[in-house]
Motif scaffolding. Structure first.
Motif, PDB file in Angstrom:
ATOM      1  N   CYS A  22       0.800  -1.238   0.000  1.00  0.00           N
ATOM      2  CA  CYS A  22       0.000   0.000   0.000  1.00  0.00           C
ATOM      3  C   CYS A  22       0.830   1.284   0.000  1.00  0.00           C
ATOM      4  N   PRO A  23       1.900   1.387   0.810  1.00  0.00           N
ATOM      5  CA  PRO A  23       2.649   2.652   0.814  1.00  0.00           C
ATOM      6  C   PRO A  23       3.220   3.059  -0.546  1.00  0.00           C
ATOM      7  N   ASP A  24       3.320   2.112  -1.486  1.00  0.00           N
ATOM      8  CA  ASP A  24       3.821   2.419  -2.827  1.00  0.00           C
ATOM      9  C   ASP A  24       2.701   2.690  -3.825  1.00  0.00           C
ATOM     10  N   CYS A  25       1.457   2.635  -3.366  1.00  0.00           N
ATOM     11  CA  CYS A  25       0.298   2.790  -4.249  1.00  0.00           C
ATOM     12  C   CYS A  25      -0.231   4.222  -4.232  1.00  0.00           C
ATOM     13  N   ALA A  26      -0.666   4.672  -5.374  1.00  0.00           N
ATOM     14  CA  ALA A  26      -1.206   6.029  -5.498  1.00  0.00           C
ATOM     15  C   ALA A  26      -2.514   6.210  -4.730  1.00  0.00           C
ATOM     16  N   SER A  27      -3.216   5.122  -4.444  1.00  0.00           N
ATOM     17  CA  SER A  27      -4.499   5.213  -3.736  1.00  0.00           C
ATOM     18  C   SER A  27      -4.361   5.146  -2.222  1.00  0.00           C
ATOM     19  N   PHE A  28      -3.149   4.971  -1.724  1.00  0.00           N
ATOM     20  CA  PHE A  28      -2.928   4.838  -0.281  1.00  0.00           C
ATOM     21  C   PHE A  28      -2.941   6.201   0.385  1.00  0.00           C
ATOM     22  N   ASP A  29      -3.694   6.302   1.473  1.00  0.00           N
ATOM     23  CA  ASP A  29      -3.773   7.518   2.275  1.00  0.00           C
ATOM     24  C   ASP A  29      -3.185   7.183   3.644  1.00  0.00           C
ATOM     25  N   PRO A  30      -1.915   7.543   3.903  1.00  0.00           N
ATOM     26  CA  PRO A  30      -1.282   7.179   5.175  1.00  0.00           C
ATOM     27  C   PRO A  30      -1.915   7.909   6.355  1.00  0.00           C
ATOM     28  N   ARG A  45      -8.295   8.809  11.055  1.00  0.00           N
ATOM     29  CA  ARG A  45      -7.100   9.117  10.260  1.00  0.00           C
ATOM     30  C   ARG A  45      -6.144   7.940  10.186  1.00  0.00           C
ATOM     31  N   ALA A  46      -6.637   6.731  10.425  1.00  0.00           N
ATOM     32  CA  ALA A  46      -5.817   5.531  10.277  1.00  0.00           C
ATOM     33  C   ALA A  46      -5.484   5.335   8.799  1.00  0.00           C
ATOM     34  N   PRO A  47      -4.404   4.619   8.489  1.00  0.00           N
ATOM     35  CA  PRO A  47      -4.086   4.376   7.078  1.00  0.00           C
ATOM     36  C   PRO A  47      -5.278   3.739   6.370  1.00  0.00           C
ATOM     37  N   ARG A  48      -5.512   4.175   5.132  1.00  0.00           N
ATOM     38  CA  ARG A  48      -6.660   3.632   4.405  1.00  0.00           C
ATOM     39  C   ARG A  48      -6.407   3.698   2.907  1.00  0.00           C
ATOM     40  N   CYS A  49      -7.205   2.960   2.204  1.00  0.00           N
ATOM     41  CA  CYS A  49      -7.194   2.993   0.742  1.00  0.00           C
ATOM     42  C   CYS A  49      -8.289   3.958   0.295  1.00  0.00           C
ATOM     43  N   SER A  50      -7.955   4.879  -0.575  1.00  0.00           N
ATOM     44  CA  SER A  50      -8.954   5.841  -1.033  1.00  0.00           C
ATOM     45  C   SER A  50     -10.040   5.180  -1.880  1.00  0.00           C
ATOM     46  N   LEU A  51      -9.800   3.953  -2.327  1.00  0.00           N
ATOM     47  CA  LEU A  51     -10.796   3.210  -3.107  1.00  0.00           C
ATOM     48  C   LEU A  51     -11.656   2.307  -2.224  1.00  0.00           C
ATOM     49  N   GLY A  52     -11.333   2.254  -0.917  1.00  0.00           N
ATOM     50  CA  GLY A  52     -12.128   1.473   0.015  1.00  0.00           C
ATOM     51  C   GLY A  52     -11.670   0.041   0.234  1.00  0.00           C
ATOM     52  N   TYR A  53     -10.571  -0.364  -0.365  1.00  0.00           N
ATOM     53  CA  TYR A  53     -10.068  -1.724  -0.160  1.00  0.00           C
ATOM     54  C   TYR A  53      -9.383  -1.824   1.198  1.00  0.00           C
ATOM     55  N   PRO A  54      -9.375  -3.020   1.804  1.00  0.00           N
ATOM     56  CA  PRO A  54      -8.691  -3.178   3.088  1.00  0.00           C
ATOM     57  C   PRO A  54      -7.177  -3.072   2.901  1.00  0.00           C
ATOM     58  N   VAL A  55      -6.500  -2.400   3.831  1.00  0.00           N
ATOM     59  CA  VAL A  55      -5.050  -2.236   3.708  1.00  0.00           C
ATOM     60  C   VAL A  55      -4.278  -3.297   4.478  1.00  0.00           C
ATOM     61  N   ALA A  56      -4.885  -3.944   5.441  1.00  0.00           N
ATOM     62  CA  ALA A  56      -4.176  -4.906   6.290  1.00  0.00           C
ATOM     63  C   ALA A  56      -3.416  -5.981   5.500  1.00  0.00           C
ATOM     64  N   PRO A  57      -3.984  -6.589   4.470  1.00  0.00           N
ATOM     65  CA  PRO A  57      -3.239  -7.630   3.753  1.00  0.00           C
ATOM     66  C   PRO A  57      -2.099  -7.093   2.891  1.00  0.00           C
ATOM     67  N   HIS A  58      -2.049  -5.790   2.684  1.00  0.00           N
ATOM     68  CA  HIS A  58      -1.098  -5.216   1.720  1.00  0.00           C
ATOM     69  C   HIS A  58      -0.157  -4.172   2.301  1.00  0.00           C
ATOM     70  N   VAL A  59      -0.304  -3.815   3.556  1.00  0.00           N
ATOM     71  CA  VAL A  59       0.410  -2.650   4.069  1.00  0.00           C
ATOM     72  C   VAL A  59       1.903  -2.898   4.310  1.00  0.00           C
TER      73      VAL A  59
END
Length: 78
Positions: A22-30, A45-59
């Motif tokens: 996620c940190p390398d993705c354009a849709s990641f909001d740290p 304000r927890a880390p999230r994906c701007s597209l709504g996907y879960p970040v836990a498996p990819h962070v």
């Protein structure tokens, strides 16, 4: 997509600098912190994906502490 992570894939990922987290993705909001480093962000304000996907498996970008690698279908390199 889920792929089994073996030594060959680990080696190739390092050699070719494969990014997938996620940190390398354009849709990641740290997460943003109000008081600086080491302070947990409020839940809104927890880390999230701007597209709504879960970040836990990819962070985590680490290849050493996992048996599989999960590629997000919406990943877009920053």
């Amino acid at each position: 997509m889920i792929h089994h992570l073996d030594e060959r894939l680990r080696d190739e990922a390092r050699r070719y600098r494969l990014v997938f987290a996620c940190p390398d993705c354009a849709s990641f909001d740290p997460a943003e912190t109000e008081r600086g480093e080491g302070v947990a962000a409020p839940p809104e304000r927890a880390p999230r994906c701007s597209l709504g996907y879960p970040v836990a498996p990819h962070v985590s970008p680490s290849l050493d502490d996992r048996d599989e690698i999960i590629f997000c279908k919406a990943f877009e390199l920053r």
